[in-house]
Write a protein that holds these residues in place. Structure first.
Motif, PDB file in Angstrom:
ATOM      1  N   PRO A  77     -47.681  13.599  15.178  1.00 36.81           N
ATOM      2  CA  PRO A  77     -46.813  12.466  15.481  1.00 36.81           C
ATOM      3  C   PRO A  77     -47.152  11.256  14.615  1.00 36.81           C
ATOM      4  CG  PRO A  77     -48.594  12.547  17.049  1.00 36.81           C
ATOM      5  CD  PRO A  77     -48.750  13.759  16.167  1.00 36.81           C
ATOM      6  N   PHE A  78     -46.302  10.265  14.638  1.00 39.25           N
ATOM      7  CA  PHE A  78     -46.665   8.929  14.183  1.00 39.25           C
ATOM      8  C   PHE A  78     -47.468   8.326  15.331  1.00 39.25           C
ATOM      9  CE2 PHE A  78     -42.908  10.206  11.978  1.00 39.25           C
ATOM     10  CZ  PHE A  78     -42.994   9.651  10.703  1.00 39.25           C
ATOM     11  N   ALA A  79     -48.597   7.694  15.037  1.00 44.37           N
ATOM     12  CA  ALA A  79     -49.478   7.318  16.140  1.00 44.37           C
ATOM     13  C   ALA A  79     -50.214   6.009  15.885  1.00 44.37           C
ATOM     14  CB  ALA A  79     -50.493   8.436  16.392  1.00 44.37           C
ATOM     15  N   GLU A  80     -50.568   5.361  16.994  1.00 47.02           N
ATOM     16  CA  GLU A  80     -51.347   4.121  16.984  1.00 47.02           C
ATOM     17  C   GLU A  80     -52.398   4.227  18.077  1.00 47.02           C
ATOM     18  OE1 GLU A  80     -52.240  -0.161  16.328  1.00 47.02           O
ATOM     19  OE2 GLU A  80     -51.601   1.555  15.142  1.00 47.02           O
ATOM     20  N   TYR A  81     -53.630   3.785  17.773  1.00 48.19           N
ATOM     21  CA  TYR A  81     -54.736   3.928  18.709  1.00 48.19           C
ATOM     22  C   TYR A  81     -55.550   2.635  18.781  1.00 48.19           C
ATOM     23  CZ  TYR A  81     -53.895   8.854  17.419  1.00 48.19           C
ATOM     24  OH  TYR A  81     -53.325  10.068  17.140  1.00 48.19           O
ATOM     25  N   LYS A  82     -56.052   2.341  19.970  1.00 50.49           N
ATOM     26  CA  LYS A  82     -57.005   1.251  20.159  1.00 50.49           C
ATOM     27  C   LYS A  82     -58.001   1.675  21.236  1.00 50.49           C
ATOM     28  CE  LYS A  82     -53.965  -2.489  18.668  1.00 50.49           C
ATOM     29  NZ  LYS A  82     -54.730  -2.643  17.405  1.00 50.49           N
ATOM     30  N   SER A  83     -59.082   0.904  21.392  1.00 48.88           N
ATOM     31  CA  SER A  83     -60.079   1.278  22.403  1.00 48.88           C
ATOM     32  C   SER A  83     -60.759   0.050  22.985  1.00 48.88           C
ATOM     33  CB  SER A  83     -61.130   2.229  21.813  1.00 48.88           C
ATOM     34  OG  SER A  83     -61.886   1.609  20.793  1.00 48.88           O
ATOM     35  N   ASP A  84     -61.335   0.243  24.162  1.00 47.09           N
ATOM     36  CA  ASP A  84     -62.062  -0.817  24.861  1.00 47.09           C
ATOM     37  C   ASP A  84     -63.213  -0.225  25.658  1.00 47.09           C
ATOM     38  OD1 ASP A  84     -61.207  -3.553  24.588  1.00 47.09           O
ATOM     39  OD2 ASP A  84     -59.293  -3.019  25.540  1.00 47.09           O
ATOM     40  N   ALA A 120     -43.954   2.541  25.814  1.00 44.82           N
ATOM     41  CA  ALA A 120     -45.291   2.649  26.420  1.00 44.82           C
ATOM     42  C   ALA A 120     -46.038   3.878  25.927  1.00 44.82           C
ATOM     43  CB  ALA A 120     -45.173   2.699  27.939  1.00 44.82           C
ATOM     44  N   GLY A 121     -47.340   3.723  25.771  1.00 45.93           N
ATOM     45  CA  GLY A 121     -48.222   4.827  25.452  1.00 45.93           C
ATOM     46  C   GLY A 121     -48.952   5.291  26.696  1.00 45.93           C
ATOM     47  N   ILE A 122     -50.144   5.815  26.516  1.00 41.82           N
ATOM     48  CA  ILE A 122     -50.956   6.269  27.635  1.00 41.82           C
ATOM     49  C   ILE A 122     -52.356   5.679  27.510  1.00 41.82           C
ATOM     50  CG2 ILE A 122     -49.646   8.427  27.643  1.00 41.82           C
ATOM     51  CD1 ILE A 122     -52.259   9.843  26.814  1.00 41.82           C
ATOM     52  N   MET A 123     -53.126   5.793  28.580  1.00 43.31           N
ATOM     53  CA  MET A 123     -54.523   5.352  28.583  1.00 43.31           C
ATOM     54  C   MET A 123     -55.396   6.523  29.003  1.00 43.31           C
ATOM     55  SD  MET A 123     -53.986   1.646  30.451  1.00 43.31           S
ATOM     56  CE  MET A 123     -55.738   1.297  30.669  1.00 43.31           C
ATOM     57  N   TYR A 149     -56.373   3.735  24.121  1.00 37.96           N
ATOM     58  CA  TYR A 149     -54.930   3.539  24.218  1.00 37.96           C
ATOM     59  C   TYR A 149     -54.288   4.387  23.122  1.00 37.96           C
ATOM     60  CZ  TYR A 149     -56.819  -0.762  26.334  1.00 37.96           C
ATOM     61  OH  TYR A 149     -57.546  -1.666  27.073  1.00 37.96           O
ATOM     62  N   VAL A 150     -53.414   5.299  23.521  1.00 39.06           N
ATOM     63  CA  VAL A 150     -52.795   6.232  22.578  1.00 39.06           C
ATOM     64  C   VAL A 150     -51.289   6.036  22.621  1.00 39.06           C
ATOM     65  CG1 VAL A 150     -52.513   8.654  21.926  1.00 39.06           C
ATOM     66  CG2 VAL A 150     -54.631   7.904  23.046  1.00 39.06           C
ATOM     67  N   ASN A 151     -50.678   5.822  21.475  1.00 38.26           N
ATOM     68  CA  ASN A 151     -49.226   5.706  21.435  1.00 38.26           C
ATOM     69  C   ASN A 151     -48.687   6.509  20.270  1.00 38.26           C
ATOM     70  OD1 ASN A 151     -46.670   4.880  22.192  1.00 38.26           O
ATOM     71  ND2 ASN A 151     -47.299   2.757  22.509  1.00 38.26           N
ATOM     72  N   ALA A 181     -41.230   0.572  16.097  1.00 36.93           N
ATOM     73  CA  ALA A 181     -41.297  -0.850  16.462  1.00 36.93           C
ATOM     74  C   ALA A 181     -41.744  -1.041  17.917  1.00 36.93           C
ATOM     75  CB  ALA A 181     -39.946  -1.507  16.220  1.00 36.93           C
ATOM     76  N   ALA A 182     -41.103  -0.348  18.857  1.00 40.18           N
ATOM     77  CA  ALA A 182     -41.446  -0.541  20.270  1.00 40.18           C
ATOM     78  C   ALA A 182     -42.854  -0.046  20.603  1.00 40.18           C
ATOM     79  CB  ALA A 182     -40.412   0.150  21.165  1.00 40.18           C
ATOM     80  N   PRO A 183     -43.261   1.163  20.166  1.00 39.88           N
ATOM     81  CA  PRO A 183     -44.640   1.594  20.453  1.00 39.88           C
ATOM     82  C   PRO A 183     -45.699   0.678  19.842  1.00 39.88           C
ATOM     83  CG  PRO A 183     -43.297   3.473  19.817  1.00 39.88           C
ATOM     84  CD  PRO A 183     -42.467   2.258  19.574  1.00 39.88           C
ATOM     85  N   LEU A 184     -45.492   0.214  18.615  1.00 43.78           N
ATOM     86  CA  LEU A 184     -46.475  -0.663  17.983  1.00 43.78           C
ATOM     87  C   LEU A 184     -46.564  -1.997  18.719  1.00 43.78           C
ATOM     88  CD1 LEU A 184     -45.760   0.090  14.221  1.00 43.78           C
ATOM     89  CD2 LEU A 184     -47.885   0.576  15.444  1.00 43.78           C
ATOM     90  N   GLN A 185     -45.420  -2.510  19.144  1.00 38.38           N
ATOM     91  CA  GLN A 185     -45.422  -3.774  19.890  1.00 38.38           C
ATOM     92  C   GLN A 185     -46.106  -3.592  21.241  1.00 38.38           C
ATOM     93  OE1 GLN A 185     -44.257  -6.758  18.522  1.00 38.38           O
ATOM     94  NE2 GLN A 185     -45.470  -7.543  20.244  1.00 38.38           N
ATOM     95  N   TRP A 186     -45.823  -2.463  21.913  1.00 42.73           N
ATOM     96  CA  TRP A 186     -46.472  -2.202  23.196  1.00 42.73           C
ATOM     97  C   TRP A 186     -47.986  -2.144  23.037  1.00 42.73           C
ATOM     98  CZ3 TRP A 186     -49.834   1.397  25.180  1.00 42.73           C
ATOM     99  CH2 TRP A 186     -49.988   1.410  26.576  1.00 42.73           C
ATOM    100  N   SER A 187     -48.459  -1.455  22.009  1.00 39.83           N
ATOM    101  CA  SER A 187     -49.904  -1.323  21.798  1.00 39.83           C
ATOM    102  C   SER A 187     -50.548  -2.686  21.619  1.00 39.83           C
ATOM    103  CB  SER A 187     -50.179  -0.439  20.576  1.00 39.83           C
ATOM    104  OG  SER A 187     -49.728   0.875  20.795  1.00 39.83           O
ATOM    105  N   LYS A 188     -49.911  -3.536  20.824  1.00 41.10           N
ATOM    106  CA  LYS A 188     -50.441  -4.878  20.575  1.00 41.10           C
ATOM    107  C   LYS A 188     -50.442  -5.708  21.862  1.00 41.10           C
ATOM    108  CE  LYS A 188     -49.155  -6.677  16.693  1.00 41.10           C
ATOM    109  NZ  LYS A 188     -48.334  -7.317  15.633  1.00 41.10           N
TER     110      LYS A 188
END
Length: 520
Positions: free
Chosen positions: A357-364, A387-390, A421-423, A432-439
């Motif tokens: 997929p096209f994907a964006e990830y972050k972590s905490d 929205a993505g998932i956690m 955080y996985v989107n 556009a929407a998944p990247l904005q949601w992740s941010k």
């Protein structure tokens, strides 16, 4: 959120899939000179020039995030597919001689694609380790040597073939490359029992910035410390790893229990964040939250008969009972957790992952319980457009007992859980929407996660945390510290000092490689 719900089973193949490997910048070389140097030492069939018809296929083979397949990504001049350590040594020697930097790809799960692409125009070559994936298990000694190009599934399969009661604590996803996973730490369902992969590495074979092949006996103690969790490639190219194999019982028990918000997911997660980090080390219960659902996924090192009274005592609210139990050998739990009940052991050996997929990830990292009303708000976020998932992994037990400075991986004492955080989306125009949601989601979570610095996991690479600046052809310590202390906390300085000793000219580098701190 039907989009999130329908694709969660597929998403498991990218959860915890990471390969922290690096790239580096250099002046444009005389290409023929570099290639001429390579062919003297490496068979031509292992070399792919950008002009070669096979080049696009070889490059795309293990690109896991389709965002980095775009024409805008700067591609390598050459791909080198070594079959032994001497080929890697030759690539480094030729690269140094002719001003070509090298990046290294093992499984291709670098979330930012920095193992095979550049963000800025430059000339580089990729050493792709997919032909170097031997696993040699010594059951009597309880050790194994594994090449960096092997996938975790191949390592797990080889261990279990030798003994059904030995295992290794690395990542959940079988297609992760060993090289990147171990280099950045590496954790999965055994993290509470045995900690991270890197702390169970007992020897390495690594090609340094001079093209010399080293092992633990011939490298400094700091260098050996740095390659086990300090991120891929900054300190050389690890060819293979010797790991300590660890005991598991003949039977483990797995359960997956989904709970919707209507079924009390908010109350259950609120309780989970306190219970899960304090459970016995034999029990790991992680959560995948998506849409209006929290899925509780667990592995217990023991039988259903022993697990059910433990759950009734420690987490009765979940309502777990014997009907939820799936008993199996440890090795079968790997594909079961990854893909579900229909998965087989042969899935561990599958190198043809078509889920890209096209994907964006972050972590905490979370140290204080998240207030219950905030969990309710989180589930509102999880049904928003894009929205993505956690994914939340509880710490405590072994992973938290190891001192912060024992390995570069510093997320230890008092951590309650890690969040990924996985989107994802499936066409380039849909980002556009998944990247904005992740941010926005990352910003929303700021008050409830670690601070000063806000920590992140190096293997969940996130370029938004900061980029190296290069001055006089050396990455600056000040720019590296911005993102580096988020991944490594107080260990970052020791990593930079070590880099200054083993690679003072910063040959192995990328936007998030460890910069050399000289004169220390």
């Amino acid at each position: 959120n039907s989009r999130a719900f329908a694709l969660v089973p597929l998403l498991i193949c990218v959860l915890s899939c990471h390969a922290a490997v690096s790239y580096a910048a250099a002046p444009v070389p005389a290409k023929e000179d570099f290639f001429g140097c390579l062919v003297k030492e490496i068979p031509a069939r292992l070399l792919y020039a950008k002009s070669s018809p096979a080049f696009p296929t070889v490059l795309a083979q293990t690109i896991r995030n389709s965002r980095w397949s775009s024409p805008q990504s700067v591609k390598p001049l050459y791909i080198i597919t070594p079959t032994n350590a001497s080929h890697i040594q030759s690539a480094v020697v030729c690269g140094r001689r002719h001003g070509v930097r090298i990046r290294v790809r093992s499984g291709g799960h670098d979330y930012e694609g920095l193992s095979y692409r550049s963000e800025r125009p430059e000339a580089f070559a990729v050493v792709d380790l997919n032909k170097m994936r031997a696993v040699v298990v010594d059951g009597k000694a309880r050790t194994a040597w594994v090449d960096s190009g092997a996938q975790l599934g191949e390592l797990y399969y080889a261990i279990a073939k030798n003994s059904p009661v030995l295992a290794f604590p690395a990542g959940v996803c079988p297609t992760i490359g060993v090289g990147g996973n171990f280099a950045g730490g590496g954790f999965g369902m055994l993290l509470r029992k045995y900690g991270i992969a890197a702390e169970n590495v007992i020897d390495v074979k690594v090609v340094d910035a001079n093209g010399t092949l080293l092992d633990k006996s011939s490298m400094s103690a700091d260098h050996f410390w740095a390659v086990r969790g300090g991120g891929g490639e900054s300190f050389g190219i690890v060819v293979s790893w010797q790991v300590k194999l660890l005991p598991v019982p003949p039977t483990v028990t797995v359960f997956k229990i989904p709970k919707t918000v209507q079924e009390g997911a908010v109350e259950l997660i609120n309780k989970w964040q306190l219970v899960a980090p304090a459970l016995p080390d034999d029990l790991m219960i992680r959560i995948i939250a998506f849409g209006g659902t929290a899925k509780f996924e667990a592995m217990y090192l023991g039988t259903c008969k022993a697990l059910t009274p433990l759950m009734s005592s420690r987490f009765p609210e979940l309502g777990m009972n014997a009907s939820h139990c799936n008993e199996m050998p440890w090795i079968k739990s790997v594909p079961f957790i990854h893909l579900g009940k229909q998965a087989t052991l042969s899935d561990l050996l599958n190198r043809n992952n078509t889920f890209k997929p096209f994907a964006e990830y972050k972590s905490d990292y979370v140290y204080q319980p998240v207030p219950k009303p905030v969990w309710a708000q989180i589930f509102v976020w999880l049904v928003k457009p894009g929205a993505g998932i956690m994914v939340m992994d509880p710490y405590g037990a072994a992973i938290s007992a190891t001192p912060e400075a024992a390995t570069p991986f510093p997320h230890r004492k008092d951590v309650l859980f890690n969040i990924q955080y996985v989107n994802y989306w499936f066409d380039e125009a849909g980002g556009a929407a998944p990247l904005q949601w992740s941010k926005d989601m990352y910003r929303f979570m700021e008050p409830y996660v670690s601070k000063n610095p806000r920590q992140a996991y190096a293997n969940y690479r996130d370029i938004d945390l900061g980029r190296n600046e290069v001055v006089n052809d050396i990455s600056t310590y000040a720019s590296g510290k911005v993102w580096g202390e988020k991944y490594f906390k107080g260990n970052f300085q020791r990593l930079a000092i070590t880099k200054g000793k083993v690679d003072p000219q910063d040959y192995f580098r990328n936007e998030q490689s460890i910069p050399p701190l000289l004169g220390k």
